[in-house]
Design an enzyme around this catalytic site. Structure first.
Site, short mmCIF file in Angstrom:
data_model
loop_
_atom_site.label_atom_id
_atom_site.label_comp_id
_atom_site.label_asym_id
_atom_site.label_seq_id
_atom_site.Cartn_x
_atom_site.Cartn_y
_atom_site.Cartn_z
CB CYS A 276 -1.66 11.11 -5.28
SG CYS A 276 -1.11 10.07 -3.90
CB ALA B 111 6.47 8.95 -0.26
N GLY B 112 7.86 12.20 -0.60
CA GLY B 112 8.74 13.16 0.06
C GLY B 112 8.30 13.40 1.49
N PRO B 113 8.96 14.33 2.18
CG PRO B 113 10.16 16.25 2.70
CD PRO B 113 10.10 15.13 1.72
N GLY B 114 6.66 15.82 2.79
CA GLY B 114 5.28 16.29 2.91
C GLY B 114 4.29 15.15 2.90
#
Length: 314
Positions: free
Chosen positions: A133, A165-168
């Site tokens: 990103c 911001a997710g776990p990935g």
């Protein structure tokens, strides 16, 4: 208008936030693409449930489930919105079946692609990597400077809402910095690049903010640089409408008598260019503050659309 036969069927691997937002973009906005399958591994995921409601074929059995779906033979392009580790296996399977892969993970098996910079050089590549990103937001600016003046050093700081911001993303922080730094050089055109990511815990969440610093020649033309940057911002905004300059481009000249400290043991003369960006998400599925995710799905869609359009034209 485009007839159905003009459209290429796509699969999205990864039914999380990015995959689901990308699916909605394909359904809403694509001219040369149509949804063929949504692939996940969690039968209870919201992404798979939403896909079913929208009439999209689904599987909760990952890549193995995709290749056994009745319509798999029609899939021409697959987006991978999982993780860098999983992508290596997915890429190998899809390569065997001749499916073009657009990789939204930091795996970087294929060439780095930023649509406004180098997409046309890689339309026939079997695997395209969408960098990160932060890369999609900032590399166009580095390139905008480097096409009119040599960039000796470029540093970017991507600040994203912690909630987006997710776990990935959290698991791939190291890959983010390494991949983005490399792409600043190979795609952006900087002699050296550095990337920093900041997860901002502020509540309510703030939009994605990106800062780009470039060091070029002391005598570089500031008007030419600013004109190039503004043209590039408009180009990116053509597929990421929420992409914009947050404030005026700033210039600072450093002489040999008063050099810029790049690192503890390195000082250089030159013109420092500072660019401040904001990326607002389209809020198709994700909240508007998640511009970091929106710019990835928008860039991936733009790449796939151009690939499909080139095939239709051929």
């Amino acid at each position: 208008m485009y007839d159905k036969q003009d459209k290429q069927a796509v699969a999205i691997i990864g039914s999380g936030n990015i995959g689901t937002d990308l699916m909605i973009k394909v359904l809403r906005d694509a001219k040369h693409l149509e949804m063929g399958a949504m692939v996940g591994i969690d039968p209870a995921s919201d992404g798979l449930a939403r896909a079913k409601r929208l009439g999209v074929a689904t599987t909760a059995h990952g890549i193995e489930g995709l290749v056994t779906m009745p319509n798999f033979g029609a899939i021409r392009i697959a987006f991978d919105a999982t993780s860098a580790g999983a992508h290596h296996r997915h890429a190998a399977v899809l390569r065997e079946h001749g499916v073009t892969v657009i990789d939204l993970t930091p795996a970087a098996i294929g060439p780095f692609v930023v649509p406004v910079v180098n997409l046309f050089a890689h339309l026939d590549a079997p695997n395209l990597n969408m960098v990160t990103c932060g890369g999609q937001a900032t590399i166009p600016i580095v390139h905008a400077v480097s096409r009119v003046a040599p960039v000796r050093y470029a540093e970017i700081v991507a600040s994203i809402a912690s909630r987006s911001a997710g776990p990935g993303t959290r698991a791939n922080i190291d890959e983010f910095t390494e991949t983005t730094s490399k792409a600043i050089e190979t795609v952006g055109g900087a002699a050296r690049g550095k990337a920093i990511i900041v997860l901002n815990p502020a509540e309510p969440p703030l939009m994605m903010r990106d800062t780009v610093y470039c060091l070029t020649e002391e005598e570089a033309d500031t008007d030419e640089i600013e004109s190039s940057i503004r043209a590039m911002v408009s180009a990116v905004a053509s597929y990421v409408p929420g992409y914009r300059l947050k404030q005026a481009v700033q210039f600072d000249r450093y002489t040999a008598a008063n050099p810029l400290a790049l690192h503890a043991n390195e000082r250089r003369a030159g013109l420092k260019v500072s660019v401040f960006l904001e990326v607002e998400g389209a809020a198709h599925y994700l909240p508007s503050y998640a511009g970091n995710l929106d710019i990835m799905t928008s860039a991936a869609l733009a790449a796939a659309e151009q690939i499909a359009a080139s095939r239709v034209a051929a």
